[in-house]
Every structure is written in structure tokens, then in C-alpha cells.
Design an enzyme around this catalytic site. Structure first.
Site, mmCIF file in Angstrom:
data_model
loop_
_atom_site.group_PDB
_atom_site.id
_atom_site.type_symbol
_atom_site.label_atom_id
_atom_site.label_comp_id
_atom_site.label_asym_id
_atom_site.label_seq_id
_atom_site.Cartn_x
_atom_site.Cartn_y
_atom_site.Cartn_z
ATOM 1 N N LYS A 113 -56.372 -32.813 85.515
ATOM 2 C CA LYS A 113 -55.387 -33.645 84.798
ATOM 3 C C LYS A 113 -55.613 -35.089 85.203
ATOM 4 O O LYS A 113 -56.109 -35.363 86.299
ATOM 5 C CB LYS A 113 -53.953 -33.228 85.159
ATOM 6 C CG LYS A 113 -52.928 -33.621 84.121
ATOM 7 C CD LYS A 113 -52.936 -32.649 82.960
ATOM 8 C CE LYS A 113 -51.921 -32.991 81.910
ATOM 9 N NZ LYS A 113 -51.819 -31.917 80.909
HETATM 10 P P1 NAD Z 1 -45.704 -36.785 73.037
HETATM 11 O O1 NAD Z 1 -45.810 -38.039 73.811
HETATM 12 O O2 NAD Z 1 -46.432 -36.670 71.735
HETATM 13 O O3 NAD Z 1 -44.159 -36.438 72.732
HETATM 14 C C1 NAD Z 1 -43.181 -36.359 73.713
HETATM 15 C C2 NAD Z 1 -41.821 -36.272 73.029
HETATM 16 O O4 NAD Z 1 -40.795 -36.081 73.995
HETATM 17 C C3 NAD Z 1 -41.431 -37.517 72.258
HETATM 18 O O5 NAD Z 1 -40.749 -37.168 71.072
HETATM 19 C C4 NAD Z 1 -40.488 -38.236 73.212
HETATM 20 O O6 NAD Z 1 -39.628 -39.151 72.567
HETATM 21 C C5 NAD Z 1 -39.774 -37.037 73.767
HETATM 22 N N1 NAD Z 1 -39.036 -37.252 75.013
HETATM 23 C C6 NAD Z 1 -39.429 -37.851 76.144
HETATM 24 N N2 NAD Z 1 -38.443 -37.815 77.060
HETATM 25 C C7 NAD Z 1 -37.408 -37.173 76.480
HETATM 26 C C8 NAD Z 1 -36.110 -36.819 76.879
HETATM 27 N N3 NAD Z 1 -35.682 -37.109 78.099
HETATM 28 N N4 NAD Z 1 -35.309 -36.152 76.023
HETATM 29 C C9 NAD Z 1 -35.737 -35.836 74.799
HETATM 30 N N5 NAD Z 1 -36.963 -36.125 74.364
HETATM 31 C C10 NAD Z 1 -37.784 -36.792 75.176
HETATM 32 O O7 NAD Z 1 -46.153 -35.617 74.050
HETATM 33 P P2 NAD Z 1 -46.692 -34.172 73.695
HETATM 34 O O8 NAD Z 1 -48.170 -34.226 73.628
HETATM 35 O O9 NAD Z 1 -45.916 -33.597 72.569
HETATM 36 O O10 NAD Z 1 -46.348 -33.399 75.054
HETATM 37 C C11 NAD Z 1 -45.052 -32.874 75.298
HETATM 38 C C12 NAD Z 1 -45.138 -31.886 76.444
HETATM 39 O O11 NAD Z 1 -46.052 -30.840 76.089
HETATM 40 C C13 NAD Z 1 -45.656 -32.430 77.774
HETATM 41 O O12 NAD Z 1 -45.048 -31.742 78.825
HETATM 42 C C14 NAD Z 1 -47.142 -32.083 77.731
HETATM 43 O O13 NAD Z 1 -47.694 -32.009 79.027
HETATM 44 C C15 NAD Z 1 -47.069 -30.730 77.069
HETATM 45 N N6 NAD Z 1 -48.309 -30.301 76.430
HETATM 46 C C16 NAD Z 1 -48.907 -31.044 75.459
HETATM 47 C C17 NAD Z 1 -50.064 -30.576 74.858
HETATM 48 C C18 NAD Z 1 -50.743 -31.312 73.731
HETATM 49 O O14 NAD Z 1 -51.728 -30.775 73.173
HETATM 50 N N7 NAD Z 1 -50.285 -32.483 73.345
HETATM 51 C C19 NAD Z 1 -50.631 -29.359 75.273
HETATM 52 C C20 NAD Z 1 -49.978 -28.615 76.259
HETATM 53 C C21 NAD Z 1 -48.819 -29.096 76.820
#
Ligand code: NAD
Length: 422
Positions: A113
């Protein structure tokens, strides 16, 4: 890419969360003490200083990390996040999860990571590009298609991956397989952008059938409306007929008991407007989201959001599906277990992204492009096979899904370590 601000989160570090859950599974498979040490210690930690020229001429210095947790089963793999709270502990915890995730999916990668401690909302696009290029220069020595392959995570996206690809390739020659989650025009895979949300949906659909909690018409609440949350909401609505009744972003949420009009909400959000300002439902605070009764509750934002102190005793759902990484603290996990609320753990539920990243990497190495249908078909086959293995072990050992998933992953990584002579 959606930008986020610091939020109140669990005091427990990502590293400590991962460790306590690790021990439970290691006990289940009687893992030797020396192997526990190998599997908990990171293989390599890189910390870099990143001086970046800002638009006003000043130089600002940021800190970045790339941590490779384990590479016994293949090159290290894992996303890069830009967040004010990204620190060494958090990045290590997330790198560790990637080792278990790739092992559970049985794809030929280890876990890594990366992170930069920065609030990307405060940077212009050009500053963000300069920061990304400087980070790539400083960590490129540990990257490579057979060494370590980054991908998007919180606050990074296909554009950021394109800059990494360009910066790396400018020294090493064109190397699309050094990074995944790229734009399709630069060798990205069809279906990668929606892959994490799609994978979450496939796992929910299997669980729904096996445990008699129908997805069609089922009430779903999703925290976070970025890459994972928005695609999941769209797909659940369009392909499973689920009723997504509430979603939120960093600024607040929206609820509509009749089910949100997802195409309308997605259009609103695509105009860079917060979900809470949408007129198709009632605005709620981020805290209120946790109080809405539902069948499926999906945290899809940041880690450490389901805690003993905040909401574990009051959440009113049948299943928590961890779309985000590490959203549930171990104490909260125990409370949910006690209350009979099932938890589908992160490294099963959200593994669709890394699985399609594997297909992207394989397509780059083969210089061959799969169709979107082929990507979805393979993803479904891979993630449902992993799901079935977890379900079966969970029944056999009367263990939670999390412990069963960990046990399968730990066993595979330990086997690879032994075959390599450890
Ligand atoms: P992103 O940046 O695209 O979206 C994050 C979202 O969460 C946004 O809508 C943001 O406004 C919201 N957010 C942040 N803090 C918040 C809060 N306190 N309350 C409500 N909403 C809140 O990120 P993402 O890629 O969608 O990733 C989200 C999660 O999924 C993370 O934990 C990431 O590690 C995990 N993840 C992502 C992927 C991927 O392919 N993108 C894969 C596996 C896991």
C-alpha cells in the site's frame, strides 16, 4: 475522485486492528510462532520526502510511504491514497490487508500500500500532478511489473495512475503493467473502474441466496459515494433490484424510504455537488446514517467508522458488508457478533478491484484486450469461488466470515513461504 477531509475515527491504529484479527485466525489453523512473525512483519517500508513546487512559487514538502507487506505469492500489489491522516501505521495495516486479499482471491500477488499525507482538496490539478510525479520518482526503485504494482485508492483515480505510468515509463521505457486502474486509453482494463462495487454486489448476491436475506427489494444503506459506493449503489439498483434507501459523502447524506432514484443522484454528483444537496430525498447528517434501519449496511468510505463508542450497539441491520478497508474495529466486530449481525469482511467483499487489476496486469503483459463481459464473467467466477470457500470454512469451524477468510488467506501465504524455504 472524491476529496475527503479528516474525520473522527477510531483511536486504534490500522496496524493494531489487523493484528488482533490476525491472531484469531492464526489460532484456528495452529500457525507456528515463527510463521506469525514472518507474516506480520513488513517485507519493505519506504518513506520519502516530497518537495513540490506550488503554483505560487513556494516549495512545500510532503511525506509519502510505500510499504510492501509480503511478496511470497507474487509481486506486491496495492493502492495509493492521498489523505491528511495517511501515516506509516495506516499504510502498513492496509498493505497487510492486501496480502490477505490477494491470497484469498488466489491471484498471483502479494500485498502493498502507498500513501501521501496530504489534503488533495487544497491542491490544484497541476500541483497534484507534480506531487504524483515526485512520489513516483522517489519510489520507482521499488516498483515494477514483477516487483510492486500500485492502483487507485482513496482520493486517487485513473488520472493519477496515468501520471505514475508516464513518469515511470519516461525512465524505464513504456511499462503499462507497472500500474493498474489506468485510463482504458492507456492500457486500463474495461470494467476496472466499477470492479470493486461490482465485486461487493456479487458477494452480497451469493450471501443473500445462502442466508435467505433477499437482495431484490432489500433495504441498503451505503456510507461513502465515491468509486466503491456509487458503483455499488448503481449496480444494486440496476442489476439486483435492491432498494438503496440512503447514501452519504463526507459532507452528509440523503435518505428516501421509497428507494433513491440512482440515475438522478449520479447525475447530480457528476456535477461535483454533494449528495446532501440533492432534492430526491431528505438530507441527513453522517451520524444519522448509522441509525437508519436496513437489511444491508455498507461502509464504503474510510476505516475505523464502526466503533463501540459510536454505533456498534445501535446499528440496525442484518448484514454489514465492508466495502471500505478496515471499517470495523475489533471491539465493534465482537459487539456485532454478539448481536447476531453478520459481517462480510473487507478482503472478501471489496476484492473485486484488485481482482480486475490482476486481469489488467495480465492483459498488459499479453498485449491483449478482454471484453467488458469477459472481465465481469471472470470477476464473478473468482470472487464467488473465494466466497464459497469462506462460507464453507465458516460453517465447518463455526467461525465468523472474517476469521474463516483470514484462515484461508494465512494458510496460502504460509504455504508459499514454506515452499520458498521459510
Ligand atoms: P473515494 O475517494 O472514491 O470515495 C470515498 C467516499 O467516501 C467519498 O464519497 C467521500 O466523500 C466519502 N467519505 C469520506 N469520509 C466520509 C465520512 N466520514 N462519512 C461519509 N462519507 C465519507 O474512495 P474509494 O476508492 O471509493 O474507496 C472507499 C473505500 O474503499 C476505502 O476504504 C478504500 O480503501 C476501499 N477500497 C477501494 C477500492 C477501489 O478500487 N477504489 C478497492 C478496495 C477497497
Amino acid at each position: 475522485m472524491t476529496t475527503t477531509t479528516p474525520q473522527a475515527r477510531a483511536p486504534m491504529s490500522g496496524k493494531a486492528i489487523a493484528r488482533s484479527q490476525f491472531d484469531r485466525a492464526a489460532d484456528l489453523i495452529n500457525l507456528e510462532a515463527y510463521m506469525r512473525s514472518i507474516l506480520t512483519a513488513p517485507f519493505r517500508e519506504v518513506q520519502v520526502e516530497l518537495p513540490v513546487r506550488m503554483d505560487d512559487g513556494r516549495i512545500e514538502v510532503f511525506t509519502g510511504y510505500r510499504i510492501q507487506h509480503n511478496g511470497a505469492r507474487g509481486p506486491c500489489k496495492g493502492g495509493i491514497r492521498y489523505h491528511p491522516e495517511a501515516d506509516k501505521d495506516e499504510v502498513l495495516g492496509l498493505a497487510t490487508i492486501m496480502t490477505w486479499k490477494t491470497a484469498l482471491m488466489d491471484i498471483p500477488f502479494g500485498g502493498a500500500k502507498g500513501g501521501i499525507q496530504v489534503d488533495p482538496r487544497k491542491l490544484s490539478k497541476l500541483e497534484l500532478e507534480r506531487l504524483t510525479r515526485r512520489f513516483t520518482q522517489r519510489i520507482s526503485i521499488v516498483l515494477g511489473p514483477y516487483r510492486d504494482i500500485p492502483a487507485p485508492d482513496v482520493n486517487t483515480n485513473a488520472q493519477v495512475m496515468a501520471w505514475i505510468l508516464d513518469e515511470y515509463s519516461s525512465r524505464q521505457g513504456y511499462t503499462p503493467a507497472v500500474v493498474t486502474g489506468k485510463p482504458v486509453a492507456l492500457g486500463g482494463s474495461l470494467g476496472r473502474e466499477e470492479a470493486t462495487g461490482r465485486g461487493v454486489m456479487y458477494v452480497m448476491s451469493e450471501y443473500a441466496r445462502d442466508y435467505g436475506i433477499p437482495l431484490k427489494g432489500g433495504r441498503v444503506v451505503i456510507q461513502g459515494f465515491g468509486n466503491v459506493g456509487s458503483h455499488l449503489a448503481r449496480l444494486l439498483d440496476a442489476e439486483e433490484g435492491a432498494k438503496v434507501i440512503a447514501v452519504s459523502d463526507v459532507d452528509g447524506g440523503i435518505v428516501n424510504e421509497k428507494g433513491l432514484d440512482l440515475p438522478g443522484l449520479l447525475k447530480h454528483v457528476s456535477e461535483r455537488r454533494p449528495v446532501g444537496e440533492w432534492k430526491g430525498g431528505k438530507a441527513i447528517t453522517n451520524e444519522e446514517l448509522w441509525t437508519i434501519p436496513c437489511d444491508w449496511l455498507v461502509p464504503a468510505a474510510l476505516g475505523g467508522v464502526i466503533t463501540k463508542e459510536a454505533n456498534a450497539r445501535t446499528i440496525d441491520c442484518k448484514v454489514v458488508v465492508e466495502g471500505a478497508n478496515e471499517p470495523t474495529t475489533p471491539t465493534a466486530d465482537a459487539i456485532l457478533e454478539e448481536r447476531g449481525i453478520a459481517v462480510i469482511p473487507d478482503f472478501l467483499a471489496n476484492a473485486g478491484g484488485v481482482t480486475v487489476s490482476y486481469y489488467e496486469w495480465a492483459q498488459n503483459l499479453q498485449q491483449y484486450r478482454w471484453t467488458h463481459e469477459q472481465v465481469n464473467r471472470e470477476l464473478k467466477a473468482t470472487i464467488t469461488k473465494a466466497y464459497a470457500a469462506v462460507r464453507d470454512l465458516s460453517k465447518q469451524k463455526k467461525a465468523t466470515f472474517r476469521t474463516a477468510a483470514y484462515a484461508i488467506a494465512l494458510q496460502r501465504v504460509a504455504d508459499a513461504e514454506r515452499l520458498r524455504g521459510n
